[in-house]
Enzyme design. Structure first.
Site: not given
Length: 418
Positions: A92, A116, A121-122, A125
């Site tokens: 990630r 994972c 979990r964009p 940002l």
């Protein structure tokens, strides 16, 4: 398929020095791209996520060498700004290379990262922060194309939530932007401070890490440096919870006790005796763990989401009922069904999980659902009666160096089998 065979019921005893922090070393390795020349990163843990990061650095044109706990990264030959999908999907945090490449080369091309499955979990940002600095970002069939170059300028970045990754990406990109960048609403984790300290070592002007505002005066020439990564507070939390689950006594060294305050408070409430001195924490637990006040995950300095499953596993074999509330990720209870196979009494409703201690778990065959969930199953197995088999070890290898060896050094019966 390999698995850990664990004979539970043995109190852990002894002392160990914790590995370097996974969540520090990955952004620091990306930051090494900013300084042409050979930087040496000490206390670099040998993890599968680190290996993936080193493969990315090599593909980008860097010379990478590992000697024991030290990794040398020579970024003088950096020439490629594209990371293929296969490498991006391995972890990630691979998105952290975006800010570094933009700062050094003025461009970057990569796909969405892997890692994972803990719920959405964009990286919005991250992208918004870089656009504030002047980057032009387009998406084509799942690939991100970023251009900056002469358009990059310092500015004020306002994060709507204190995202660790977005804070780090903004810090790295800002190092290549003329002018001052202010990151408002920055994450305050100790790993952010560690990244700031490395950036200072290579000549960057960065201040404020550890607080909610970080300042970067960018556009300065940078140089390579030697740096030692901080100890891994989540690995330390894992060994402390394992000792608590087994009714043992251990000393974990190489970690800042202040970074563990939220967890240590919970363990004290559960009946453990704790003492901290210098860079070490000693835990003694001679009776069953008790229920504690509700545990609510939160950004630092709150209770870390990465320790939620691990503490839950320890308390599941104790006494009384404890409420957990997961406020960071939508899907971080993948370990619950596996703990139930070991006799745990856990009821989940949305983001809440009620854990009622059963006195003692029993051995079972279980699968690691993710990195910290896998570590939690090992903790549970160490405190359980009988033999357990924990499979899907690739998750655990992402974040724990020589996990069975470290536990055996404390007296555990844990062996990797095929």
């Amino acid at each position: 398929m390999s698995y850990y065979e664990i004979q539970g019921g043995r109190p852990l005893e002894g002392r160990l020095t914790v590995q370097g922090a996974k969540n520090s070393v990955l952004p620091i390795l990306a930051a090494a791209l900013l300084a042409p020349g050979r930087s040496v990163i000490h206390n670099c843990p040998d993890l599968s996520d680190v290996s993936a990061a080193l493969d990315i650095l090599r593909l980008l044109g860097c010379r990478v060498e590992r000697e024991g706990e030290a990794v040398a990264v020579d970024a003088a030959g950096l020439k490629c700004a594209r990371i293929p999908e296969g490498l991006m999907r391995q972890m990630r945090s691979s998105v952290i290379f975006l800010g570094a490449l933009l700062a050094r080369l003025g461009e970057a091309e990569l796909s969405y990262p892997g890692g994972c499955e803990l719920g959405p979990r964009p990286i919005d940002l991250h992208l918004s922060a870089l656009r504030t600095l002047g980057a032009e970002i387009t998406e084509e069939q799942g690939n991100l194309r970023c251009r900056g170059g002469a358009w990059l300028r310092g500015g004020e970045i306002c994060l709507s939530i204190p995202s660790v990754g977005a804070t780090e990406n903004a810090m790295l990109a800002a190092c290549g932007c003329p002018g001052v960048t202010t990151i408002v609403g920055a994450a305050r984790e100790p790993e952010i401070v560690d990244l700031q300290n490395f950036l200072r070592a290579i000549g960057a002007r960065v201040t404020g890490a550890g607080g909610s505002r970080v300042f970067v005066a960018g556009g300065r020439p940078l140089h390579p440096a030697r740096y030692r990564v901080m100890g891994d507070r989540i690995a330390a939390a894992t060994y402390l919870c394992a000792a608590a689950a087994t009714g043992g006594q251990v000393e974990v060294a190489g970690v800042e006790p202040g970074a563990l305050t939220a967890l240590l408070t919970c363990l004290e409430q559960a009946g453990c005796q704790l003492t901290a001195a210098g860079d070490a924490v000693r835990l003694t637990c001679r009776g069953p763990l008790r229920s504690i006040s509700p545990v609510r995950t939160a950004p630092y300095p709150g209770f870390p989401t990465d320790a939620q499953a691990i503490l839950m596993a320890a308390l599941a074999g104790g006494e009384g009922a404890t409420l957990f509330v997961e406020n960071i990720f939508d899907s971080r209870y993948g370990h619950v069904d596996e703990l139930r196979r070991m006799g745990a009494d856990i009821c989940v409703a949305g983001r809440a999980a009620m854990v009622t201690g059963v006195g003692r778990l029993h051995g079972a065959g279980v699968r690691s659902p993710d990195l910290r969930g896998g570590a939690a199953l090992v903790v549970a197995a160490l405190g359980a009666e009988g033999t357990s088999r924990v499979s899907q070890l690739h998750h655990i290898r992402r974040g724990y160096e020589r996990f069975p060896e470290c536990l055996r050094a404390l007296g555990a019966s844990i062996w990797e089998r095929q």
